[in-house]
Design an enzyme around this catalytic site. Sequence first.
Site, short mmCIF file in Angstrom:
data_model
loop_
_atom_site.label_atom_id
_atom_site.label_comp_id
_atom_site.label_asym_id
_atom_site.label_seq_id
_atom_site.Cartn_x
_atom_site.Cartn_y
_atom_site.Cartn_z
N LYS A 191 0.83 -1.19 0.00
CA LYS A 191 0.00 0.00 0.00
C LYS A 191 0.88 1.26 0.00
O LYS A 191 0.59 2.23 -0.66
CB LYS A 191 -0.90 0.00 1.23
CG LYS A 191 -1.94 1.10 1.14
CD LYS A 191 -2.91 1.03 2.26
CE LYS A 191 -4.06 1.99 1.98
NZ LYS A 191 -4.95 2.12 3.11
N ARG A 192 1.96 1.17 0.76
CA ARG A 192 2.83 2.33 0.89
C ARG A 192 3.39 2.74 -0.48
O ARG A 192 3.36 3.90 -0.85
CB ARG A 192 3.96 2.00 1.86
CG ARG A 192 4.75 3.20 2.34
CD ARG A 192 5.77 2.77 3.39
NE ARG A 192 6.54 1.58 2.99
CZ ARG A 192 7.55 1.59 2.11
NH1 ARG A 192 7.92 2.71 1.54
NH2 ARG A 192 8.19 0.48 1.80
#
Length: 479
Positions: free
Chosen positions: A244-245
């Site tokens: 996600k990062r």
Amino acid sequence: MLRVRFAPSPTGFLHIGGARTYIFNWLFARQKQGTMVLRIDDTDVERNTEASRQSIFEGLRWLELPWDELYSQSERSALHREAAGAILAKGLAYRDFTPLGGQAEEGEKDRSGAPWLCNPGQREISREESDRRAAAGEPFVVRFRVPRETVAEVRFGDAVYGGQGRSTGDIEDFALARSDGAPTYHLASCADDADLRISHIIRGQDHLTNTFKHVLIFEALGVKPPEFAHLPLLLAPDGAKLSKRRHGQVVSVTAYREAGFLPHAFINFLSLLGWSPKDNREILTRQELIELFSLDNINRSNAVVSFQEGVADWPDPKAMHLNGQHLRALAIDDLLPYVEAELRAADLWTGPDPAWFRATVDLIRSRYTTLKDFSRRGVAYFSDRFEMEPTALERLNALGARQLVAELGERLAATEEFTEQSVEAQLRALAAERGVKAGVIINAARAALTGQSVGPSAFAVFRAVGRERAIARLQAAGC
Ligand code: GLU
């Protein structure tokens, strides 16, 4: 009876990899008239969050692939303790009293660099002494007694990766229960899989090596291990694991919903990540996926989610293309509830006449890609609050165009009849009288009615916008 399960840990949002695992399990279950079990693996009290649990339910509900049975591992701890006790009683596990801190972790190496296998002296503690120390309240970890007398191979077949084997000399005495009695993932998962009579475990490839331990546990519990199928990982185009990062919305199921994806299209998109039908068809309905899905056609190589780095390019063109195809192919009555929900969310729902709504959605969907298009590009059909696109403004500002559309408005107001044919006849008559090409008025009228320079046939647009609104918009454009 075929029984499969999806067993997410509620420690993060629902990732597209998790959704794909759920989808493959579900398709397999439906194809074989089996049962889909959803089991929330919430034994890790410190890492579980309610928000994550909700994200899992919300994401899975959105897929519209209902599960048949639901369990939470946290409610099944008695079963897990019983399983640990049974393995201990059979002598296939032992209590490790090494003081906390001196306990080795899974995967650690010993001083010589060889894999750590067990803490010294613990396997040899007699049953009597072990029972006595436990009864006296000394803390312990329950460890699986991996056979060491003769080096053997733990084997299992995997429907995707084929036959797997690992020497017991490479498997450490892994923990089944922690010092507070809490089961480890390995124990809880296998005890539940056995109790829930799971026949096939379909999960991510990152669990492939855990499976050797699981086979040992199933055997210790006296049950035949289920069939296994591990799914290739989903990777970013640069070969990195999706995160996600780094990759933002591309990994989040909710982000696809919010981008206006149809669940049917999203399922189609995810099912082609690591699997493909023999004939390489790309647009597949849910029913077709149920019929075509097979574990044999899952690829071993990691599946690359094609997308461009950077949020601006998301969702990727292939996913968008699939969505557009589904948006047009879906039976119109099946599409309407999604469009209604989208319009409600955008505060554009006015409870329109059902026949009008059906015809209008059917008309405008031919150029749309996502559900968002109905509330954005289609706003002029559902509300008077729409903006004029620059290209539409150009059409309207063509020499004399504003006056012509205003005049067309006057003429339409003076006649009762308002059909595609009657509007077309009046528009062409006006063009002929004024000596302009009909196209000039058609383009300007489309701009005035919808704020856009492209769209369905202008006469169909007149019908969809309706007599009163069309007249008002044409007249307003003349000012
Ligand atoms: N709770 C585990 C996970 O989320 C389940 C793995 C499995 O399917 O056994 O990775």
